[in-house]
Structure formats: C-alpha cells, structure tokens
Design a protein around this motif. Structure first.
Motif, short mmCIF file in Angstrom:
data_model
loop_
_atom_site.label_atom_id
_atom_site.label_comp_id
_atom_site.label_asym_id
_atom_site.label_seq_id
_atom_site.Cartn_x
_atom_site.Cartn_y
_atom_site.Cartn_z
N THR A 130 -11.25 -23.55 -27.28
CA THR A 130 -11.53 -22.55 -28.32
C THR A 130 -12.24 -21.33 -27.72
OG1 THR A 130 -11.71 -24.31 -29.95
CG2 THR A 130 -12.66 -22.18 -30.54
N ALA A 131 -13.22 -21.58 -26.86
CA ALA A 131 -13.96 -20.46 -26.26
C ALA A 131 -13.07 -19.61 -25.38
CB ALA A 131 -15.14 -21.01 -25.45
N LEU A 132 -12.22 -20.23 -24.57
CA LEU A 132 -11.34 -19.46 -23.69
C LEU A 132 -10.33 -18.63 -24.49
CD1 LEU A 132 -10.71 -21.99 -20.78
CD2 LEU A 132 -12.06 -19.88 -20.72
N LEU A 133 -9.79 -19.21 -25.54
CA LEU A 133 -8.84 -18.46 -26.37
C LEU A 133 -9.54 -17.29 -27.08
CD1 LEU A 133 -6.60 -21.28 -27.82
CD2 LEU A 133 -5.95 -19.49 -26.21
N ARG A 134 -10.75 -17.50 -27.54
CA ARG A 134 -11.49 -16.40 -28.18
C ARG A 134 -11.84 -15.33 -27.16
NH1 ARG A 134 -15.29 -19.60 -32.55
NH2 ARG A 134 -13.57 -20.00 -34.00
N LEU A 135 -12.17 -15.74 -25.95
CA LEU A 135 -12.47 -14.79 -24.88
C LEU A 135 -11.23 -13.96 -24.52
CD1 LEU A 135 -14.73 -13.91 -22.93
CD2 LEU A 135 -13.83 -15.58 -21.31
N ALA A 136 -10.06 -14.60 -24.63
CA ALA A 136 -8.80 -13.92 -24.33
C ALA A 136 -8.34 -13.03 -25.47
CB ALA A 136 -7.72 -14.94 -23.99
N GLY A 137 -9.03 -13.08 -26.61
CA GLY A 137 -8.69 -12.20 -27.72
C GLY A 137 -8.00 -12.86 -28.89
N PHE A 138 -7.74 -14.14 -28.80
CA PHE A 138 -7.18 -14.86 -29.94
C PHE A 138 -8.32 -15.33 -30.82
CE2 PHE A 138 -4.16 -15.49 -26.49
CZ PHE A 138 -2.98 -15.10 -27.09
N SER A 139 -8.47 -14.73 -31.98
CA SER A 139 -9.63 -15.08 -32.83
C SER A 139 -9.43 -16.33 -33.62
CB SER A 139 -9.93 -13.96 -33.79
OG SER A 139 -8.83 -13.67 -34.61
#
Length: 104
Positions: free
Chosen positions: A95-104
C-alpha cells in the motif's frame, strides 16, 4: 454516576453474559449440525464483508487502488501461510509503495 459509565458497564455485563451462556448451556441444548454449519458460514461471510468494506470504502467513497492491492497481497500471503508479521508488513508495504508511486 455518569451516563457513559453506566452504558459501558451495561455493555460489559451483557458481553460477559453472552460469553457465559455458551459454556453453561452447551450440555443442555442440542444444536443441529446444519445450524452449526450455517453459523460458521455466516461468520465467514460477515468477516469477508467487513474486509471488503474496509478495503474498498473510505468516507462513503472509493478508497483508491492502493488499499485494495495491499489487502490482496495480505490475503495472498496469509493464504500461503506466511507468518503474521510478514502478512502485515507485506500488505502495508504494498500500500505504501503504491501510494508513493501516485496510486491513491
């Protein structure tokens, strides 16, 4: 005594009574096997529904793609019988990596 304290005590007593009824009545009441199967299936359905609403909804709307992806990774790790810490860290990390990549 404050109304909130009274309410908490009433709920605590009710919870204790529910927990006590099972062992007390276990030998006296015969529950059919079909009812036990349905209760078990109902518990699983409720847990899946809670998982789905927690993973997909936030504030009355869609939670974004990162959270469901993290939940799916956690489910996959749990399915493969990974240790609990690995499941939690894997789901949170995804979840953190996807949010860091811009996927909210």
């Amino acid at each position: 005594m404050n109304a909130t304290v009274v309410l908490i005590l009433v709920l605590a007593l009710g919870t204790y009574a529910f927990r006590l009824v099972g062992p007390v009545l276990r030998g006296r009441v015969e529950i059919p096997a079909r009812v036990e199967e349905l209760a078990s299936a109902g518990a699983v359905v409720l847990l899946v529904a809670l998982l789905a609403t927690g993973a997909l909804a936030e504030g009355g709307g869609f939670a974004g793609w990162a959270r469901p992806a993290g939940v799916l990774v956690g489910v996959a790790l749990a399915w493969r019988r990974a240790p609990f810490v690995v499941v939690v860290v894997g789901a949170a990390g995804t979840t953190a990596l996807l949010r860091l990549a811009g996927f909210s």
